[in-house]
Design a protein around this motif. Structure first.
Motif, PDB file in Angstrom:
ATOM      1  N   LEU A  38      57.760 -21.121 -21.090  1.00 48.28           N
ATOM      2  CA  LEU A  38      56.711 -22.085 -20.776  1.00 48.28           C
ATOM      3  C   LEU A  38      55.845 -21.662 -19.594  1.00 48.28           C
ATOM      4  O   LEU A  38      54.665 -21.976 -19.555  1.00 48.28           O
ATOM      5  CB  LEU A  38      57.311 -23.466 -20.490  1.00 48.28           C
ATOM      6  CG  LEU A  38      57.745 -24.251 -21.709  1.00 48.28           C
ATOM      7  CD1 LEU A  38      58.275 -25.606 -21.289  1.00 48.28           C
ATOM      8  CD2 LEU A  38      56.626 -24.420 -22.703  1.00 48.28           C
ATOM      9  N   GLY A  39      56.412 -20.949 -18.639  1.00 44.73           N
ATOM     10  CA  GLY A  39      55.641 -20.540 -17.474  1.00 44.73           C
ATOM     11  C   GLY A  39      54.454 -19.670 -17.823  1.00 44.73           C
ATOM     12  O   GLY A  39      53.406 -19.744 -17.188  1.00 44.73           O
ATOM     13  N   GLU A  40      54.572 -18.871 -18.852  1.00 45.83           N
ATOM     14  CA  GLU A  40      53.478 -17.971 -19.220  1.00 45.83           C
ATOM     15  C   GLU A  40      52.618 -18.502 -20.357  1.00 45.83           C
ATOM     16  O   GLU A  40      51.642 -17.872 -20.719  1.00 45.83           O
ATOM     17  CB  GLU A  40      54.028 -16.593 -19.589  1.00 45.83           C
ATOM     18  CG  GLU A  40      54.974 -16.592 -20.760  1.00 45.83           C
ATOM     19  CD  GLU A  40      55.624 -15.237 -20.981  1.00 45.83           C
ATOM     20  OE1 GLU A  40      55.310 -14.624 -22.013  1.00 45.83           O
ATOM     21  OE2 GLU A  40      56.412 -14.825 -20.121  1.00 45.83           O
ATOM     22  N   LEU A  41      52.937 -19.673 -20.901  1.00 44.72           N
ATOM     23  CA  LEU A  41      52.167 -20.199 -22.030  1.00 44.72           C
ATOM     24  C   LEU A  41      51.059 -21.154 -21.611  1.00 44.72           C
ATOM     25  O   LEU A  41      50.280 -21.580 -22.441  1.00 44.72           O
ATOM     26  CB  LEU A  41      53.095 -20.899 -23.025  1.00 44.72           C
ATOM     27  CG  LEU A  41      54.085 -20.000 -23.738  1.00 44.72           C
ATOM     28  CD1 LEU A  41      54.887 -20.795 -24.754  1.00 44.72           C
ATOM     29  CD2 LEU A  41      53.394 -18.843 -24.417  1.00 44.72           C
ATOM     30  N   GLY A  42      50.982 -21.507 -20.350  1.00 44.61           N
ATOM     31  CA  GLY A  42      49.904 -22.355 -19.876  1.00 44.61           C
ATOM     32  C   GLY A  42      50.115 -23.826 -20.199  1.00 44.61           C
ATOM     33  O   GLY A  42      51.151 -24.254 -20.705  1.00 44.61           O
ATOM     34  N   ALA A  43      49.087 -24.603 -19.906  1.00 40.22           N
ATOM     35  CA  ALA A  43      49.167 -26.058 -20.052  1.00 40.22           C
ATOM     36  C   ALA A  43      49.307 -26.472 -21.520  1.00 40.22           C
ATOM     37  O   ALA A  43      50.048 -27.408 -21.831  1.00 40.22           O
ATOM     38  CB  ALA A  43      47.931 -26.705 -19.452  1.00 40.22           C
ATOM     39  N   ALA A  91      50.240  -9.863 -26.842  1.00 42.06           N
ATOM     40  CA  ALA A  91      49.177  -8.932 -27.236  1.00 42.06           C
ATOM     41  C   ALA A  91      48.206  -8.714 -26.084  1.00 42.06           C
ATOM     42  O   ALA A  91      47.764  -7.590 -25.838  1.00 42.06           O
ATOM     43  CB  ALA A  91      48.439  -9.461 -28.458  1.00 42.06           C
ATOM     44  N   ALA A  92      47.881  -9.780 -25.368  1.00 45.22           N
ATOM     45  CA  ALA A  92      46.967  -9.655 -24.239  1.00 45.22           C
ATOM     46  C   ALA A  92      47.606  -8.827 -23.130  1.00 45.22           C
ATOM     47  O   ALA A  92      46.925  -8.052 -22.457  1.00 45.22           O
ATOM     48  CB  ALA A  92      46.582 -11.027 -23.716  1.00 45.22           C
ATOM     49  N   ARG A  93      48.905  -8.995 -22.936  1.00 45.57           N
ATOM     50  CA  ARG A  93      49.611  -8.221 -21.917  1.00 45.57           C
ATOM     51  C   ARG A  93      49.681  -6.742 -22.287  1.00 45.57           C
ATOM     52  O   ARG A  93      49.682  -5.873 -21.429  1.00 45.57           O
ATOM     53  CB  ARG A  93      51.026  -8.759 -21.740  1.00 45.57           C
ATOM     54  CG  ARG A  93      51.372  -8.986 -20.307  1.00 45.57           C
ATOM     55  CD  ARG A  93      52.765  -9.469 -20.121  1.00 45.57           C
ATOM     56  NE  ARG A  93      53.083 -10.565 -21.005  1.00 45.57           N
ATOM     57  CZ  ARG A  93      54.288 -10.840 -21.442  1.00 45.57           C
ATOM     58  NH1 ARG A  93      55.298 -10.092 -21.094  1.00 45.57           N
ATOM     59  NH2 ARG A  93      54.518 -11.862 -22.234  1.00 45.57           N
ATOM     60  N   ALA A  94      49.745  -6.457 -23.575  1.00 45.31           N
ATOM     61  CA  ALA A  94      49.822  -5.073 -24.031  1.00 45.31           C
ATOM     62  C   ALA A  94      48.506  -4.331 -23.791  1.00 45.31           C
ATOM     63  O   ALA A  94      48.465  -3.118 -23.836  1.00 45.31           O
ATOM     64  CB  ALA A  94      50.196  -5.017 -25.507  1.00 45.31           C
ATOM     65  N   GLY A  95      47.438  -5.072 -23.575  1.00 46.81           N
ATOM     66  CA  GLY A  95      46.150  -4.436 -23.268  1.00 46.81           C
ATOM     67  C   GLY A  95      45.255  -4.325 -24.479  1.00 46.81           C
ATOM     68  O   GLY A  95      44.314  -5.063 -24.622  1.00 46.81           O
ATOM     69  N   SER A  96      45.529  -3.411 -25.367  1.00 51.43           N
ATOM     70  CA  SER A  96      44.694  -3.196 -26.541  1.00 51.43           C
ATOM     71  C   SER A  96      45.126  -4.137 -27.647  1.00 51.43           C
ATOM     72  O   SER A  96      46.289  -4.195 -27.996  1.00 51.43           O
ATOM     73  CB  SER A  96      44.827  -1.755 -27.028  1.00 51.43           C
ATOM     74  OG  SER A  96      44.431  -0.871 -26.022  1.00 51.43           O
ATOM     75  N   VAL A  97      44.178  -4.857 -28.193  1.00 48.79           N
ATOM     76  CA  VAL A  97      44.483  -5.794 -29.272  1.00 48.79           C
ATOM     77  C   VAL A  97      43.467  -5.637 -30.390  1.00 48.79           C
ATOM     78  O   VAL A  97      42.362  -5.161 -30.184  1.00 48.79           O
ATOM     79  CB  VAL A  97      44.488  -7.261 -28.784  1.00 48.79           C
ATOM     80  CG1 VAL A  97      45.619  -7.500 -27.822  1.00 48.79           C
ATOM     81  CG2 VAL A  97      43.172  -7.642 -28.170  1.00 48.79           C
ATOM     82  N   HIS A  98      43.849  -6.029 -31.574  1.00 46.10           N
ATOM     83  CA  HIS A  98      42.934  -6.084 -32.698  1.00 46.10           C
ATOM     84  C   HIS A  98      43.299  -7.281 -33.550  1.00 46.10           C
ATOM     85  O   HIS A  98      44.348  -7.879 -33.402  1.00 46.10           O
ATOM     86  CB  HIS A  98      42.958  -4.791 -33.512  1.00 46.10           C
ATOM     87  CG  HIS A  98      44.177  -4.639 -34.373  1.00 46.10           C
ATOM     88  ND1 HIS A  98      45.411  -4.289 -33.864  1.00 46.10           N
ATOM     89  CD2 HIS A  98      44.343  -4.799 -35.710  1.00 46.10           C
ATOM     90  CE1 HIS A  98      46.291  -4.244 -34.860  1.00 46.10           C
ATOM     91  NE2 HIS A  98      45.673  -4.541 -35.972  1.00 46.10           N
ATOM     92  N   ARG A  99      42.423  -7.640 -34.444  1.00 45.15           N
ATOM     93  CA  ARG A  99      42.678  -8.767 -35.339  1.00 45.15           C
ATOM     94  C   ARG A  99      43.521  -8.297 -36.505  1.00 45.15           C
ATOM     95  O   ARG A  99      43.208  -7.328 -37.170  1.00 45.15           O
ATOM     96  CB  ARG A  99      41.373  -9.356 -35.870  1.00 45.15           C
ATOM     97  CG  ARG A  99      40.499  -9.934 -34.800  1.00 45.15           C
ATOM     98  CD  ARG A  99      40.825 -11.373 -34.607  1.00 45.15           C
ATOM     99  NE  ARG A  99      40.041 -11.890 -33.483  1.00 45.15           N
ATOM    100  CZ  ARG A  99      40.315 -13.001 -32.875  1.00 45.15           C
ATOM    101  NH1 ARG A  99      41.343 -13.709 -33.244  1.00 45.15           N
ATOM    102  NH2 ARG A  99      39.595 -13.418 -31.885  1.00 45.15           N
ATOM    103  N   LEU A 105      45.593 -12.191 -33.172  1.00 50.83           N
ATOM    104  CA  LEU A 105      45.553 -11.016 -32.315  1.00 50.83           C
ATOM    105  C   LEU A 105      46.871 -10.275 -32.385  1.00 50.83           C
ATOM    106  O   LEU A 105      47.932 -10.862 -32.308  1.00 50.83           O
ATOM    107  CB  LEU A 105      45.284 -11.437 -30.872  1.00 50.83           C
ATOM    108  CG  LEU A 105      43.916 -12.044 -30.604  1.00 50.83           C
ATOM    109  CD1 LEU A 105      43.840 -12.500 -29.165  1.00 50.83           C
ATOM    110  CD2 LEU A 105      42.826 -11.054 -30.899  1.00 50.83           C
ATOM    111  N   ARG A 106      46.805  -8.965 -32.543  1.00 48.50           N
ATOM    112  CA  ARG A 106      47.995  -8.124 -32.587  1.00 48.50           C
ATOM    113  C   ARG A 106      47.749  -6.875 -31.764  1.00 48.50           C
ATOM    114  O   ARG A 106      46.634  -6.374 -31.720  1.00 48.50           O
ATOM    115  CB  ARG A 106      48.314  -7.722 -34.023  1.00 48.50           C
ATOM    116  CG  ARG A 106      48.642  -8.904 -34.887  1.00 48.50           C
ATOM    117  CD  ARG A 106      48.957  -8.467 -36.275  1.00 48.50           C
ATOM    118  NE  ARG A 106      49.190  -9.665 -37.056  1.00 48.50           N
ATOM    119  CZ  ARG A 106      49.965  -9.713 -38.096  1.00 48.50           C
ATOM    120  NH1 ARG A 106      50.577  -8.629 -38.499  1.00 48.50           N
ATOM    121  NH2 ARG A 106      50.136 -10.829 -38.749  1.00 48.50           N
ATOM    122  N   PRO A 107      48.796  -6.340 -31.139  1.00 47.70           N
ATOM    123  CA  PRO A 107      48.590  -5.106 -30.370  1.00 47.70           C
ATOM    124  C   PRO A 107      48.319  -3.930 -31.298  1.00 47.70           C
ATOM    125  O   PRO A 107      48.820  -3.881 -32.421  1.00 47.70           O
ATOM    126  CB  PRO A 107      49.907  -4.928 -29.620  1.00 47.70           C
ATOM    127  CG  PRO A 107      50.895  -5.765 -30.324  1.00 47.70           C
ATOM    128  CD  PRO A 107      50.134  -6.853 -31.032  1.00 47.70           C
TER     129      PRO A 107
END
Length: 120
Positions: A38-43, A91-99, A105-107
């Protein structure tokens, strides 16, 4: 109707009630397992998590409590939403993402990092 018919109806109704209760418990346990994230998933993640648990626990429901289908629906919806948030954050943490094929979104695989999604 005869007494035997009522017995069969009651037994089948009891089996359906037990099966839906078991399904609701399984979904609740899966939602609870996402609590550590939950800490990293936001509100939005916190609202979905706590909202689903509060709806499941409170006696005020859309359907009466012996019928857990509405609780299962809320828990399943929260679980799907939380799973999607987890995948997006990773995916956002991995840096590079694509649809991906479903538009999510997937790395990028290591062999394609540094290129555009079209392969150029």
């Amino acid at each position: 109707m005869s007494g035997e018919t009522w017995t069969v109806i009651l037994v089948l109704g009891g089996l359906v009630a037990v099966a839906t209760l078991a399904g609701a418990v399984v979904l609740a346990v899966r939602v609870l397992r996402t609590r550590k994230l939950l800490g990293e998933l936001g509100a939005g993640g916190k609202v979905a998590f706590y909202g689903a648990l509060i709806y499941t626990v409170l006696p005020v429901d859309v359907l009466p409590d012996p019928i857990y289908l509405d609780d299962m629906g809320v828990l399943a919806g929260a679980l799907l939403y939380l799973t999607r948030l987890v995948h997006q954050r990773r995916a956002a943490r991995a840096g590079s993402v694509h649809r991906g094929p479903g538009g999510d979104l997937r790395p990028l695989p290591p062999s394609r990092q540094g290129r555009t999604p079209t392969g150029r």
